[in-house]
Design a protein around this motif. Structure first.
Motif, PDB file in Angstrom:
ATOM      1  N   GLY A 126      31.399  43.606  16.323  1.00 44.82           N
ATOM      2  CA  GLY A 126      30.850  44.355  15.200  1.00 44.82           C
ATOM      3  C   GLY A 126      29.388  44.042  14.961  1.00 44.82           C
ATOM      4  O   GLY A 126      28.869  42.999  15.325  1.00 44.82           O
ATOM      5  N   GLY A 127      28.692  44.981  14.316  1.00 42.63           N
ATOM      6  CA  GLY A 127      27.305  44.753  13.962  1.00 42.63           C
ATOM      7  C   GLY A 127      26.362  44.905  15.137  1.00 42.63           C
ATOM      8  O   GLY A 127      26.757  45.107  16.267  1.00 42.63           O
ATOM      9  N   VAL A 128      25.072  44.779  14.828  1.00 40.50           N
ATOM     10  CA  VAL A 128      24.031  44.845  15.846  1.00 40.50           C
ATOM     11  C   VAL A 128      23.743  43.435  16.333  1.00 40.50           C
ATOM     12  O   VAL A 128      23.649  42.500  15.548  1.00 40.50           O
ATOM     13  N   ASP A 129      23.629  43.267  17.631  1.00 40.21           N
ATOM     14  CA  ASP A 129      23.495  41.933  18.204  1.00 40.21           C
ATOM     15  C   ASP A 129      22.056  41.547  18.525  1.00 40.21           C
ATOM     16  O   ASP A 129      21.683  40.378  18.416  1.00 40.21           O
ATOM     17  N   VAL A 130      21.241  42.506  18.954  1.00 45.27           N
ATOM     18  CA  VAL A 130      19.868  42.213  19.373  1.00 45.27           C
ATOM     19  C   VAL A 130      18.933  43.255  18.766  1.00 45.27           C
ATOM     20  O   VAL A 130      19.238  44.451  18.775  1.00 45.27           O
ATOM     21  N   ILE A 131      17.813  42.783  18.231  1.00 47.60           N
ATOM     22  CA  ILE A 131      16.776  43.683  17.718  1.00 47.60           C
ATOM     23  C   ILE A 131      15.527  43.502  18.565  1.00 47.60           C
ATOM     24  O   ILE A 131      15.091  42.369  18.820  1.00 47.60           O
ATOM     25  N   LEU A 132      14.959  44.614  19.021  1.00 55.51           N
ATOM     26  CA  LEU A 132      13.773  44.586  19.879  1.00 55.51           C
ATOM     27  C   LEU A 132      12.568  45.132  19.130  1.00 55.51           C
ATOM     28  O   LEU A 132      12.654  46.159  18.453  1.00 55.51           O
ATOM     29  N   ARG A 151      29.682  55.709  18.056  1.00 52.36           N
ATOM     30  CA  ARG A 151      29.383  56.357  16.775  1.00 52.36           C
ATOM     31  C   ARG A 151      28.927  55.343  15.735  1.00 52.36           C
ATOM     32  O   ARG A 151      28.026  55.610  14.935  1.00 52.36           O
ATOM     33  N   GLU A 152      29.551  54.171  15.739  1.00 49.23           N
ATOM     34  CA  GLU A 152      29.180  53.134  14.777  1.00 49.23           C
ATOM     35  C   GLU A 152      27.742  52.679  15.001  1.00 49.23           C
ATOM     36  O   GLU A 152      26.984  52.477  14.038  1.00 49.23           O
ATOM     37  N   LEU A 153      27.351  52.500  16.254  1.00 55.31           N
ATOM     38  CA  LEU A 153      25.970  52.113  16.555  1.00 55.31           C
ATOM     39  C   LEU A 153      25.003  53.195  16.092  1.00 55.31           C
ATOM     40  O   LEU A 153      23.951  52.903  15.493  1.00 55.31           O
ATOM     41  N   PHE A 154      25.359  54.440  16.356  1.00 57.58           N
ATOM     42  CA  PHE A 154      24.492  55.554  15.952  1.00 57.58           C
ATOM     43  C   PHE A 154      24.373  55.614  14.423  1.00 57.58           C
ATOM     44  O   PHE A 154      23.311  55.940  13.887  1.00 57.58           O
ATOM     45  N   GLY A 155      25.452  55.269  13.722  1.00 57.51           N
ATOM     46  CA  GLY A 155      25.420  55.237  12.273  1.00 57.51           C
ATOM     47  C   GLY A 155      24.481  54.174  11.741  1.00 57.51           C
ATOM     48  O   GLY A 155      23.753  54.393  10.758  1.00 57.51           O
ATOM     49  N   VAL A 156      24.457  53.015  12.389  1.00 54.19           N
ATOM     50  CA  VAL A 156      23.534  51.944  12.002  1.00 54.19           C
ATOM     51  C   VAL A 156      22.091  52.387  12.251  1.00 54.19           C
ATOM     52  O   VAL A 156      21.198  52.127  11.428  1.00 54.19           O
ATOM     53  N   MET A 157      21.848  53.055  13.362  1.00 56.26           N
ATOM     54  CA  MET A 157      20.508  53.561  13.661  1.00 56.26           C
ATOM     55  C   MET A 157      20.029  54.492  12.553  1.00 56.26           C
ATOM     56  O   MET A 157      18.879  54.391  12.092  1.00 56.26           O
ATOM     57  N   ALA A 158      20.914  55.402  12.125  1.00 57.78           N
ATOM     58  CA  ALA A 158      20.536  56.361  11.087  1.00 57.78           C
ATOM     59  C   ALA A 158      20.296  55.662   9.755  1.00 57.78           C
ATOM     60  O   ALA A 158      19.319  55.951   9.050  1.00 57.78           O
ATOM     61  N   ALA A 159      21.176  54.705   9.399  1.00 55.28           N
ATOM     62  CA  ALA A 159      21.064  54.016   8.116  1.00 55.28           C
ATOM     63  C   ALA A 159      19.801  53.165   8.039  1.00 55.28           C
ATOM     64  O   ALA A 159      19.157  53.087   6.989  1.00 55.28           O
ATOM     65  N   TYR A 189      15.849  54.217  18.327  1.00 60.72           N
ATOM     66  CA  TYR A 189      16.509  54.192  19.633  1.00 60.72           C
ATOM     67  C   TYR A 189      17.553  53.085  19.639  1.00 60.72           C
ATOM     68  O   TYR A 189      17.369  52.015  19.051  1.00 60.72           O
ATOM     69  N   GLY A 190      18.677  53.353  20.309  1.00 57.83           N
ATOM     70  CA  GLY A 190      19.747  52.375  20.397  1.00 57.83           C
ATOM     71  C   GLY A 190      20.232  52.184  21.825  1.00 57.83           C
ATOM     72  O   GLY A 190      20.207  53.113  22.637  1.00 57.83           O
ATOM     73  N   VAL A 191      20.652  50.971  22.124  1.00 63.69           N
ATOM     74  CA  VAL A 191      21.209  50.635  23.441  1.00 63.69           C
ATOM     75  C   VAL A 191      22.568  49.987  23.235  1.00 63.69           C
ATOM     76  O   VAL A 191      22.721  49.104  22.383  1.00 63.69           O
ATOM     77  N   PHE A 192      23.546  50.457  23.988  1.00 66.28           N
ATOM     78  CA  PHE A 192      24.866  49.825  23.995  1.00 66.28           C
ATOM     79  C   PHE A 192      25.036  49.174  25.366  1.00 66.28           C
ATOM     80  O   PHE A 192      24.959  49.852  26.389  1.00 66.28           O
ATOM     81  N   ALA A 193      25.252  47.861  25.382  1.00 63.37           N
ATOM     82  CA  ALA A 193      25.382  47.124  26.643  1.00 63.37           C
ATOM     83  C   ALA A 193      26.760  46.485  26.719  1.00 63.37           C
ATOM     84  O   ALA A 193      27.185  45.773  25.804  1.00 63.37           O
ATOM     85  N   THR A 194      27.471  46.735  27.799  1.00 68.71           N
ATOM     86  CA  THR A 194      28.805  46.165  27.970  1.00 68.71           C
ATOM     87  C   THR A 194      28.988  45.624  29.386  1.00 68.71           C
ATOM     88  O   THR A 194      28.309  46.054  30.323  1.00 68.71           O
ATOM     89  N   THR A 195      29.902  44.686  29.518  1.00 70.95           N
ATOM     90  CA  THR A 195      30.245  44.161  30.843  1.00 70.95           C
ATOM     91  C   THR A 195      31.182  45.112  31.577  1.00 70.95           C
ATOM     92  O   THR A 195      31.393  44.968  32.779  1.00 70.95           O
ATOM     93  N   LYS A 198      21.485  62.278  22.731  1.00 73.87           N
ATOM     94  CA  LYS A 198      21.061  61.463  21.595  1.00 73.87           C
ATOM     95  C   LYS A 198      20.155  60.336  22.080  1.00 73.87           C
ATOM     96  O   LYS A 198      20.117  60.021  23.269  1.00 73.87           O
ATOM     97  N   ARG A 199      19.425  59.735  21.164  1.00 77.06           N
ATOM     98  CA  ARG A 199      18.518  58.644  21.519  1.00 77.06           C
ATOM     99  C   ARG A 199      19.306  57.347  21.677  1.00 77.06           C
ATOM    100  O   ARG A 199      19.135  56.366  20.950  1.00 77.06           O
ATOM    101  N   LEU A 200      20.206  57.400  22.650  1.00 74.22           N
ATOM    102  CA  LEU A 200      21.106  56.295  22.947  1.00 74.22           C
ATOM    103  C   LEU A 200      21.136  56.055  24.451  1.00 74.22           C
ATOM    104  O   LEU A 200      21.155  57.005  25.239  1.00 74.22           O
ATOM    105  N   GLN A 201      21.179  54.806  24.837  1.00 73.40           N
ATOM    106  CA  GLN A 201      21.358  54.459  26.252  1.00 73.40           C
ATOM    107  C   GLN A 201      22.623  53.633  26.379  1.00 73.40           C
ATOM    108  O   GLN A 201      22.785  52.622  25.687  1.00 73.40           O
ATOM    109  N   LEU A 202      23.530  54.071  27.242  1.00 71.95           N
ATOM    110  CA  LEU A 202      24.766  53.338  27.489  1.00 71.95           C
ATOM    111  C   LEU A 202      24.630  52.574  28.803  1.00 71.95           C
ATOM    112  O   LEU A 202      24.501  53.181  29.869  1.00 71.95           O
ATOM    113  N   LEU A 203      24.655  51.253  28.718  1.00 73.62           N
ATOM    114  CA  LEU A 203      24.521  50.413  29.904  1.00 73.62           C
ATOM    115  C   LEU A 203      25.868  49.779  30.235  1.00 73.62           C
ATOM    116  O   LEU A 203      26.413  49.013  29.438  1.00 73.62           O
ATOM    117  N   SER A 204      26.394  50.101  31.398  1.00 68.32           N
ATOM    118  CA  SER A 204      27.648  49.508  31.866  1.00 68.32           C
ATOM    119  C   SER A 204      27.350  48.174  32.548  1.00 68.32           C
ATOM    120  O   SER A 204      26.190  47.794  32.742  1.00 68.32           O
TER     121      SER A 204
END
Length: 227
Positions: free
Chosen positions: A84-90, A117-125, A130-136, A150-156
């Protein structure tokens, strides 16, 4: 007599050693590789999915943050917590307003659309551009379709491995050393910031099963499933 016996033992040992070395030289000539027994394990020289998935959740967040710092951003890991929440701010250098927020998930299963969607909601609030989602792991098709445009990057996991390996050699080596310093696989307790320990349930429905428990137990009762 004693001298003769010692001489015989010496020559026998010498002959066995010479025979072993000759065999190894023959193997080398045939193209077979050989490393002396005193050689230690070779250092990691590149990233792969196996290593990425060995990183515990906190180390994974720190590695992602450090990667962006190497790219020139001022990078901050925002909080303690495994979910949950945002982990890194750039931040762009010299600018106090965040440029990008990053959500990290050290997961084995695919990331679904709800988390995106939750990440995008935090971006709007927070009015972050710009947002990045990074997963293993990777993403469901629904999540990929929803993020499209959308201004989102999904990193696998594969995207991250590729990106890390494209760093200049000195930076790639540094990031590998940063990632694998000391214990990088035992999960950290999100409440206490201490390494967890393997425990076995002694009662209840889960009796006999193993899990990660906080080393501060009973003051902290945080647990993780053992995978």
């Amino acid at each position: 007599m004693i001298v003769s016996v010692v001489a015989l033992i010496f020559f026998a040992v010498f002959a066995l050693t010479l025979r072993a070395l000759t065999k190894k030289l023959r193997n080398l000539k045939r193209g077979k590789s050989w490393s002396p027994p005193w050689d230690g394990k070779k250092s990691q020289v590149s990233w792969n999915l196996t290593l990425l998935n060995e990183l515990e959740w906190k180390r994974f967040e720190e590695v992602v943050s450090e990667y962006y710092r190497l790219l020139g951003y001022r990078s901050e890991v925002t909080r303690m917590g495994a979910d949950g929440g945002v982990d890194v701010i750039l931040y762009q250098q010299g600018v106090e307003t965040p440029a990008i927020i990053v959500q990290c998930k050290s997961w084995s299963q695919k990331v679904g659309v709800k988390a995106i969607r939750e990440l995008f909601g935090v971006m709007a609030a927070d009015q972050i551009g710009y947002g990045v989602f990074a997963t293993t792991s990777s993403y469901t098709q629904e999540a990929i379709d929803w993020a499209d445009g959308k201004r989102l990057q999904l990193l696998s996991g594969e995207d991250l491995v590729s990106a890390f390996n494209q760093l200049p050699e000195d930076q790639r080596t540094y990031l590998l050393q940063f990632a694998t310093f000391e214990d990088y696989s035992t999960p950290t307790c999100p409440s206490c910031n201490k390494k967890m320990v393997k425990r076995t349930a002694s009662k209840g429905k889960s009796a006999g099963s193993s899990f990660w428990g906080c080393s501060n137990y009973p003051r902290c009762k945080q647990t993780f499933k053992l995978v």
